[in-house]
Write a protein that holds these residues in place. Structure first.
Motif, PDB file in Angstrom:
ATOM      1  N   UNK A  84     -20.180   4.634 -44.950  1.00 18.92           N
ATOM      2  CA  UNK A  84     -21.352   5.509 -45.090  1.00 18.92           C
ATOM      3  C   UNK A  84     -22.531   4.745 -45.685  1.00 18.92           C
ATOM      4  N   UNK A  85     -23.699   5.301 -45.573  1.00 20.77           N
ATOM      5  CA  UNK A  85     -24.905   4.617 -46.049  1.00 20.77           C
ATOM      6  C   UNK A  85     -24.795   4.291 -47.540  1.00 20.77           C
ATOM      7  N   UNK A  86     -25.111   3.051 -47.875  1.00 16.76           N
ATOM      8  CA  UNK A  86     -25.088   2.586 -49.260  1.00 16.76           C
ATOM      9  C   UNK A  86     -26.002   1.378 -49.356  1.00 16.76           C
ATOM     10  N   UNK A  87     -26.239   0.931 -50.581  1.00 15.33           N
ATOM     11  CA  UNK A  87     -27.130  -0.212 -50.804  1.00 15.33           C
ATOM     12  C   UNK A  87     -26.376  -1.516 -51.001  1.00 15.33           C
ATOM     13  N   UNK A  88     -25.179  -1.427 -51.560  1.00 18.04           N
ATOM     14  CA  UNK A  88     -24.432  -2.647 -51.851  1.00 18.04           C
ATOM     15  C   UNK A  88     -22.940  -2.332 -51.830  1.00 18.04           C
ATOM     16  N   UNK A  89     -22.148  -3.303 -51.376  1.00 20.36           N
ATOM     17  CA  UNK A  89     -20.703  -3.203 -51.495  1.00 20.36           C
ATOM     18  C   UNK A  89     -20.269  -4.215 -52.553  1.00 20.36           C
ATOM     19  N   UNK A  90     -19.543  -3.763 -53.530  1.00 23.13           N
ATOM     20  CA  UNK A  90     -19.230  -4.557 -54.723  1.00 23.13           C
ATOM     21  C   UNK A  90     -17.718  -4.519 -54.947  1.00 23.13           C
ATOM     22  N   UNK A  91     -17.042  -5.575 -54.526  1.00 18.09           N
ATOM     23  CA  UNK A  91     -15.588  -5.648 -54.600  1.00 18.09           C
ATOM     24  C   UNK A  91     -15.192  -6.739 -55.595  1.00 18.09           C
ATOM     25  N   UNK A  92     -14.626  -6.331 -56.719  1.00 19.72           N
ATOM     26  CA  UNK A  92     -14.338  -7.272 -57.813  1.00 19.72           C
ATOM     27  C   UNK A  92     -12.840  -7.401 -58.077  1.00 19.72           C
ATOM     28  N   UNK A  93     -12.488  -8.499 -58.753  1.00 23.19           N
ATOM     29  CA  UNK A  93     -11.128  -8.751 -59.255  1.00 23.19           C
ATOM     30  C   UNK A  93     -10.087  -8.747 -58.139  1.00 23.19           C
ATOM     31  N   UNK A  94     -10.368  -9.485 -57.073  1.00 21.14           N
ATOM     32  CA  UNK A  94      -9.438  -9.538 -55.951  1.00 21.14           C
ATOM     33  C   UNK A  94      -8.569 -10.789 -56.025  1.00 21.14           C
ATOM     34  N   UNK A  95      -7.250 -10.654 -55.888  1.00 20.21           N
ATOM     35  CA  UNK A  95      -6.397 -11.834 -55.796  1.00 20.21           C
ATOM     36  C   UNK A  95      -6.635 -12.574 -54.489  1.00 20.21           C
ATOM     37  N   UNK A  96      -6.459 -13.873 -54.523  1.00 20.23           N
ATOM     38  CA  UNK A  96      -6.655 -14.695 -53.327  1.00 20.23           C
ATOM     39  C   UNK A  96      -5.502 -14.504 -52.346  1.00 20.23           C
ATOM     40  N   UNK A  97      -4.310 -14.332 -52.885  1.00 22.65           N
ATOM     41  CA  UNK A  97      -3.144 -14.070 -52.046  1.00 22.65           C
ATOM     42  C   UNK A  97      -2.450 -12.802 -52.534  1.00 22.65           C
ATOM     43  N   UNK A  98      -1.734 -12.163 -51.634  1.00 20.91           N
ATOM     44  CA  UNK A  98      -0.984 -10.940 -51.947  1.00 20.91           C
ATOM     45  C   UNK A  98       0.413 -11.110 -51.377  1.00 20.91           C
ATOM     46  N   UNK A  99       1.396 -11.144 -52.267  1.00 21.42           N
ATOM     47  CA  UNK A  99       2.792 -11.347 -51.847  1.00 21.42           C
ATOM     48  C   UNK A  99       2.926 -12.584 -50.963  1.00 21.42           C
ATOM     49  N   UNK A 100       2.189 -13.638 -51.326  1.00 23.26           N
ATOM     50  CA  UNK A 100       2.268 -14.892 -50.592  1.00 23.26           C
ATOM     51  C   UNK A 100       1.439 -14.956 -49.328  1.00 23.26           C
TER      52      UNK A 100
ATOM     53  N   UNK B 286      -2.409 -14.498 -47.326  1.00 26.15           N
ATOM     54  CA  UNK B 286      -3.837 -14.573 -47.658  1.00 26.15           C
ATOM     55  C   UNK B 286      -4.477 -13.194 -47.673  1.00 26.15           C
ATOM     56  N   UNK B 287      -5.312 -12.961 -48.668  1.00 17.90           N
ATOM     57  CA  UNK B 287      -6.112 -11.745 -48.724  1.00 17.90           C
ATOM     58  C   UNK B 287      -7.312 -11.945 -47.797  1.00 17.90           C
ATOM     59  N   UNK B 288      -7.418 -11.205 -46.691  1.00 11.64           N
ATOM     60  CA  UNK B 288      -8.516 -11.445 -45.747  1.00 11.64           C
ATOM     61  C   UNK B 288      -9.892 -11.350 -46.390  1.00 11.64           C
ATOM     62  N   UNK B 289     -10.060 -10.460 -47.381  1.00 14.33           N
ATOM     63  CA  UNK B 289     -11.364 -10.314 -48.030  1.00 14.33           C
ATOM     64  C   UNK B 289     -11.712 -11.547 -48.853  1.00 14.33           C
TER      65      UNK B 289
END
Length: 370
Positions: free
Chosen positions: A122-138, A140-143
């Motif tokens: 939906x309409x927004x000004x910014x997407x802010x995704x924090x504290x993401x692990x680089x890998x998940x259960x071995x 790669x985290x696509x984000x």
């Protein structure tokens, strides 16, 4: 190579998204913080807040229909800026998608997924995704394959191996001896024991003790305390109301009769355990180092049940290093969705630049003092 294409589904009610979320978990990979009972506790705690709009996203491969990602997001507005971020608000230590079998494993596919996601939001000004692990259960985290920045926080992981005594012996001698001494001091008190807290009423009573003890600790250290906010308190109460038999929410305590000397709330997933919230009574109990002791006894107890990975969660504290933690990287992804989001994105990148360069940070502080 043909560009992968994805379909995006967005549900604005957790109650109607819950079944699909749990189905994705059953065949996917995630951190314990994305477990259904945790997300259920979070969204129910926030249900009364008009300033939070749930956005539960399901992404599938357009060609095969296979599940790629699920994301627990929310929309918020502050100072006129509309932000889309994780269902977090400082209560979730690791924000991550559920990875399905069709989750991208390369940057090009991740970019295609991201393009489809941004178009569908939906309409927004910014997407802010924090504290993401680089890998998940071995995996790669696509984000994390996108244009991310290093997070100011990191995880803290201990892998003990199968031999608990070997792990314990490899701690620094001073740490090991202190833990042994602390246990002797603690058990001199009448009715002093370690408890795996499983009964619902006792769990609520131990949480009440945590709610009393933590603010006093924060006050003594001069740090702000926000976990007594109504929605935050409701989240933790929802968590401890999850039946112990369900297996996700763990609560352990050091008890002396009816007195809660120290308590630890954590999450379990496969052979992983993550510490979520800890407190201790200190005062007359300070000489028993109850904070470190509850961690040590909880780890030993869980190790005996088959757990081998112990995550001390975010925050760089000396007591974590004493247990031999290894830092695990986290990343942030902040991107503008409109002109208002350009400032938020630029500010995030500027803060990250300064944080990673001590000389620049010191210069900035001198300028601000003037």
């Amino acid at each position: 190579m043909t560009e992968r294409s994805f379909t995006i589904g967005i549900d604005t009610e957790w109650s109607s998204a819950r079944a699909d979320w749990n189905s994705a978990l059953a065949s996917g990979a995630a951190t314990p913080f994305q477990h259904g009972v945790v997300m259920d506790a979070w969204y129910r705690a926030m249900a009364a807040r008009a300033d939070i709009r749930p956005l539960i996203v399901t992404i599938r491969d357009r060609m095969t229909g296979a599940h790629a990602l699920s994301l627990a997001l929310v929309g918020t507005t502050s100072g006129g800026t509309r932000t889309i971020g994780f269902a977090d608000l400082g209560l979730i230590d690791y924000n991550a998608p559920i990875l399905g079998p069709a989750a991208p494993r390369d940057a090009a596919s991740a970019a295609s997924l991201w393009k489809a996601l941004v178009k569908a939001l939906p309409q927004a000004d910014v997407i802010d995704l924090r504290k993401m692990p680089v890998t998940i259960a071995g995996r790669p985290n696509p984000l994390a394959l996108l244009d991310t920045l290093p997070c100011a926080l990191n995880g803290n992981l201990v892998r003990t191996g199968d031999d608990w005594n070997a792990y314990h012996h490899n701690l620094k001698r001073t740490v090991r001896k202190e833990l042994e001494r602390s246990w002797r001091v603690f058990t001199r008190h009448p009715n002093a024991l370690f408890r795996d807290v499983t009964e619902p009423d006792e769990r609520r009573r131990v949480l009440s003790a945590i709610e009393e003890q933590q603010p006093l600790r924060m006050l003594a250290t001069g740090k702000s305390y926000v976990l007594d906010a109504p929605s935050a308190a409701a989240f933790y109460r929802n968590l401890v109301d999850v039946p112990a038999q369900e297996g996700t929410v763990a609560m352990t305590a050091l008890m002396a009769g009816d007195t809660v000397v120290a308590a630890l709330l954590g999450l379990r997933n496969a052979d992983d355990y993550i510490m979520v919230r800890i407190s201790n009574a200190e005062g007359e109990w300070a000489n028993a180092s109850p904070g470190k002791l509850i961690i040590d006894r909880s780890m030993a107890h869980l190790h005996a049940q088959g757990y081998r990975a112990f995550d001390f969660s975010v925050g760089d504290y000396d007591y974590k290093r004493r247990f031999g933690v290894e830092p695990t990287p986290l990343v942030d992804l902040v991107a503008p969705l409109g002109w208002r989001g350009l400032w938020a994105t630029a500010e995030s990148r500027a803060r990250n630049f300064v944080r990673r360069r001590p000389t620049v940070r010191q210069f900035a502080r001198r300028i601000l003092r003037r």
